[in-house]
Design a protein around this motif. Structure first.
Motif, PDB file in Angstrom:
ATOM      1  N   GLU A 208       0.821  -1.199   0.000  1.00  0.00           N
ATOM      2  CA  GLU A 208       0.000   0.000   0.000  1.00  0.00           C
ATOM      3  C   GLU A 208       0.865   1.263   0.000  1.00  0.00           C
ATOM      4  O   GLU A 208       0.602   2.223  -0.730  1.00  0.00           O
ATOM      5  CB  GLU A 208      -0.934   0.002   1.214  1.00  0.00           C
ATOM      6  CG  GLU A 208      -1.920   1.157   1.218  1.00  0.00           C
ATOM      7  CD  GLU A 208      -2.917   1.062   2.360  1.00  0.00           C
ATOM      8  OE1 GLU A 208      -3.752   1.971   2.482  1.00  0.00           O
ATOM      9  OE2 GLU A 208      -2.855   0.089   3.128  1.00  0.00           O
ATOM     10  N   GLN A 211       2.445   2.133  -3.447  1.00  0.00           N
ATOM     11  CA  GLN A 211       1.566   2.439  -4.579  1.00  0.00           C
ATOM     12  C   GLN A 211       1.793   3.849  -5.109  1.00  0.00           C
ATOM     13  O   GLN A 211       1.806   4.822  -4.362  1.00  0.00           O
ATOM     14  CB  GLN A 211       0.108   2.285  -4.167  1.00  0.00           C
ATOM     15  CG  GLN A 211      -0.889   2.428  -5.319  1.00  0.00           C
ATOM     16  CD  GLN A 211      -0.790   1.256  -6.276  1.00  0.00           C
ATOM     17  OE1 GLN A 211      -0.942   0.113  -5.874  1.00  0.00           O
ATOM     18  NE2 GLN A 211      -0.524   1.536  -7.539  1.00  0.00           N
ATOM     19  N   THR A 212       1.998   3.958  -6.420  1.00  0.00           N
ATOM     20  CA  THR A 212       2.106   5.246  -7.095  1.00  0.00           C
ATOM     21  C   THR A 212       1.218   5.207  -8.334  1.00  0.00           C
ATOM     22  O   THR A 212       0.532   4.223  -8.593  1.00  0.00           O
ATOM     23  CB  THR A 212       3.561   5.550  -7.516  1.00  0.00           C
ATOM     24  OG1 THR A 212       3.999   4.523  -8.430  1.00  0.00           O
ATOM     25  CG2 THR A 212       4.489   5.574  -6.309  1.00  0.00           C
ATOM     26  N   ILE A 216      -3.949   6.470  -7.854  1.00  0.00           N
ATOM     27  CA  ILE A 216      -3.895   6.905  -6.461  1.00  0.00           C
ATOM     28  C   ILE A 216      -3.828   8.426  -6.357  1.00  0.00           C
ATOM     29  O   ILE A 216      -4.235   9.014  -5.351  1.00  0.00           O
ATOM     30  CB  ILE A 216      -2.702   6.234  -5.726  1.00  0.00           C
ATOM     31  CG1 ILE A 216      -2.932   6.276  -4.221  1.00  0.00           C
ATOM     32  CG2 ILE A 216      -1.366   6.866  -6.103  1.00  0.00           C
ATOM     33  CD1 ILE A 216      -2.015   5.386  -3.424  1.00  0.00           C
ATOM     34  N   ARG A 217      -3.345   9.082  -7.426  1.00  0.00           N
ATOM     35  CA  ARG A 217      -3.314  10.552  -7.434  1.00  0.00           C
ATOM     36  C   ARG A 217      -4.648  11.141  -7.877  1.00  0.00           C
ATOM     37  O   ARG A 217      -4.834  12.343  -7.860  1.00  0.00           O
ATOM     38  CB  ARG A 217      -2.223  11.048  -8.393  1.00  0.00           C
ATOM     39  CG  ARG A 217      -0.809  10.704  -8.006  1.00  0.00           C
ATOM     40  CD  ARG A 217       0.198  11.542  -8.811  1.00  0.00           C
ATOM     41  NE  ARG A 217      -0.017  11.473 -10.249  1.00  0.00           N
ATOM     42  CZ  ARG A 217       0.571  10.603 -11.065  1.00  0.00           C
ATOM     43  NH1 ARG A 217       1.427   9.712 -10.553  1.00  0.00           N
ATOM     44  NH2 ARG A 217       0.341  10.603 -12.356  1.00  0.00           N
ATOM     45  N   HIS A 218      -5.546  10.258  -8.323  1.00  0.00           N
ATOM     46  CA  HIS A 218      -6.830  10.681  -8.891  1.00  0.00           C
ATOM     47  C   HIS A 218      -6.598  11.669 -10.049  1.00  0.00           C
ATOM     48  O   HIS A 218      -7.295  12.676 -10.183  1.00  0.00           O
ATOM     49  CB  HIS A 218      -7.729  11.313  -7.814  1.00  0.00           C
ATOM     50  CG  HIS A 218      -8.224  10.320  -6.808  1.00  0.00           C
ATOM     51  ND1 HIS A 218      -9.448   9.697  -6.915  1.00  0.00           N
ATOM     52  CD2 HIS A 218      -7.656   9.825  -5.687  1.00  0.00           C
ATOM     53  CE1 HIS A 218      -9.614   8.869  -5.897  1.00  0.00           C
ATOM     54  NE2 HIS A 218      -8.531   8.932  -5.141  1.00  0.00           N
ATOM     55  N   THR A 243      -8.010   0.556 -11.678  1.00  0.00           N
ATOM     56  CA  THR A 243      -7.996   1.963 -11.244  1.00  0.00           C
ATOM     57  C   THR A 243      -9.010   2.180 -10.132  1.00  0.00           C
ATOM     58  O   THR A 243      -8.704   2.798  -9.103  1.00  0.00           O
ATOM     59  CB  THR A 243      -8.313   2.895 -12.429  1.00  0.00           C
ATOM     60  OG1 THR A 243      -7.244   2.810 -13.381  1.00  0.00           O
ATOM     61  CG2 THR A 243      -8.460   4.340 -11.972  1.00  0.00           C
ATOM     62  N   ILE A 246      -7.748   0.534  -6.862  1.00  0.00           N
ATOM     63  CA  ILE A 246      -6.692   1.322  -6.208  1.00  0.00           C
ATOM     64  C   ILE A 246      -7.320   2.525  -5.494  1.00  0.00           C
ATOM     65  O   ILE A 246      -6.986   2.819  -4.343  1.00  0.00           O
ATOM     66  CB  ILE A 246      -5.664   1.813  -7.247  1.00  0.00           C
ATOM     67  CG1 ILE A 246      -4.835   0.610  -7.766  1.00  0.00           C
ATOM     68  CG2 ILE A 246      -4.733   2.861  -6.640  1.00  0.00           C
ATOM     69  CD1 ILE A 246      -3.947   0.955  -8.933  1.00  0.00           C
ATOM     70  N   GLN A 247      -8.262   3.206  -6.169  1.00  0.00           N
ATOM     71  CA  GLN A 247      -8.870   4.396  -5.576  1.00  0.00           C
ATOM     72  C   GLN A 247      -9.748   4.043  -4.381  1.00  0.00           C
ATOM     73  O   GLN A 247      -9.736   4.741  -3.366  1.00  0.00           O
ATOM     74  CB  GLN A 247      -9.654   5.152  -6.626  1.00  0.00           C
ATOM     75  CG  GLN A 247      -8.763   5.777  -7.687  1.00  0.00           C
ATOM     76  CD  GLN A 247      -9.543   6.479  -8.801  1.00  0.00           C
ATOM     77  OE1 GLN A 247     -10.740   6.228  -8.988  1.00  0.00           O
ATOM     78  NE2 GLN A 247      -8.859   7.330  -9.546  1.00  0.00           N
ATOM     79  N   ASN A 249      -9.305   1.546  -2.465  1.00  0.00           N
ATOM     80  CA  ASN A 249      -8.433   1.016  -1.408  1.00  0.00           C
ATOM     81  C   ASN A 249      -7.548   2.106  -0.797  1.00  0.00           C
ATOM     82  O   ASN A 249      -6.849   1.846   0.169  1.00  0.00           O
ATOM     83  CB  ASN A 249      -7.551  -0.095  -1.964  1.00  0.00           C
ATOM     84  CG  ASN A 249      -6.783  -0.832  -0.877  1.00  0.00           C
ATOM     85  OD1 ASN A 249      -7.372  -1.244   0.106  1.00  0.00           O
ATOM     86  ND2 ASN A 249      -5.479  -0.985  -1.053  1.00  0.00           N
ATOM     87  N   ASN A 250      -7.580   3.279  -1.341  1.00  0.00           N
ATOM     88  CA  ASN A 250      -6.712   4.371  -0.872  1.00  0.00           C
ATOM     89  C   ASN A 250      -7.132   4.782   0.551  1.00  0.00           C
ATOM     90  O   ASN A 250      -8.118   5.468   0.758  1.00  0.00           O
ATOM     91  CB  ASN A 250      -6.831   5.579  -1.805  1.00  0.00           C
ATOM     92  CG  ASN A 250      -5.830   6.665  -1.423  1.00  0.00           C
ATOM     93  OD1 ASN A 250      -4.927   6.444  -0.628  1.00  0.00           O
ATOM     94  ND2 ASN A 250      -6.003   7.852  -2.009  1.00  0.00           N
ATOM     95  N   GLY A 251      -6.362   4.252   1.521  1.00  0.00           N
ATOM     96  CA  GLY A 251      -6.646   4.582   2.922  1.00  0.00           C
ATOM     97  C   GLY A 251      -7.618   3.625   3.578  1.00  0.00           C
ATOM     98  O   GLY A 251      -7.919   3.759   4.764  1.00  0.00           O
TER      99      GLY A 251
END
Length: 254
Positions: A208, A211-212, A216-218, A243, A246-247, A249-251
């Motif tokens: 986690e 991840q880049t 993840i940067r939206h 995509t 990942i979004q 799962n972000n946090g």
């Protein structure tokens, strides 16, 4: 010296034969194989058999066949109350025949014909029906690996699912990337340093934290550009699904 018989001639069986050949504590007395030629270069011809009735006494019998054949193979063994284990990550211990004492000897690694592996670094997941048999399984494991784990059938099922994501699915992503490179006349070699750095970061950090990327940067502008570029519908669908994962799962946990 611990005497072992191996039933099977596929990738796992071949790698086990090679690993045990380097041990001074274990000897493979027989290999029961349908495909004799697959292991002809790995063990003496006199030790290769194709008839279950020719199996001799051993301390441990390792069934290293495809998952859907394990139960049937265990039923064909012409003896009772011997110690029999399988090497599958997804098949429960209970799938083995009740004619014999049961166990699991699961190496958590991907095996490919002709690709040598260092067995000493491979985690071996062990399970035994009876506690008194577990010591033998540990001794066999220690003969070829420095990483032994006591893992029950339910945990092993989870491990196998996780391993599919880590290995099989990841490798498929490499295949898609290689196809995109090839279609655009780019050597996949250019991706290899990135591939290596990605794996090393996941090992050093948590996956986690490592991840880049645009998901993840939206970075919706870049995401839309990528989706417009991808002409294969399935590739677009995979890109969108991952995509979103990942979004989401972000946090948070999946």
């Amino acid at each position: 010296m611990i005497k072992i018989s191996i039933i099977g001639s596929g990738n796992v069986a071949q790698h086990l034969i090679q690993a045990f050949a380097k041990s001074t504590q274990v000897t493979v007395v027989q290999v029961l194989a349908r495909n004799r030629s697959a292991i002809a270069q790995l063990i003496e011809a006199s030790k290769i058999i194709s008839d279950y009735k020719l199996l001799v006494k051993a301390d441990l019998y390792i069934i290293a066949v495809s998952d859907d054949a394990i139960a049937a193979v265990s039923e064909q063994l012409p003896f009772k109350n011997e110690y029999v284990v399988h090497t599958s990550g997804s098949i429960p211990l209970e799938a083995l025949s009740d004619n014999n004492r049961k166990g699991v000897f699961y190496p958590l690694q991907t095996f490919t014909k002709g690709k040598e592996v260092n067995f000493r670094t491979i985690p071996l997941c062990l399970e035994s029906q009876f506690i008194y048999d577990y010591d033998l399984l540990k001794r066999v494991g220690n003969a070829i690996s420095d990483k032994l784990y006591t893992i029950g059938s339910e945990q092993r099922k989870a491990l196998h699912v996780a391993a599919v994501f880590v290995n099989n699915f990841t490798n498929h992503m490499y295949s898609i990337a290689a196809a995109i490179c090839e279609e655009n006349r780019i050597s996949f070699d250019i991706m290899k340093p990135l591939l290596q750095e990605t794996a090393e970061k996941a090992l050093l950090l948590s996956p986690e934290a490592a991840q880049t990327g645009p998901a993840i940067r939206h970075d919706q502008t870049t995401i839309e550009q990528h989706l417009s570029f991808l002409e294969v519908p399935l590739q677009r669908e995979i890109y969108q699904l991952i995509t979103k994962s990942i979004q989401d799962n972000n946090g948070t946990k999946l």
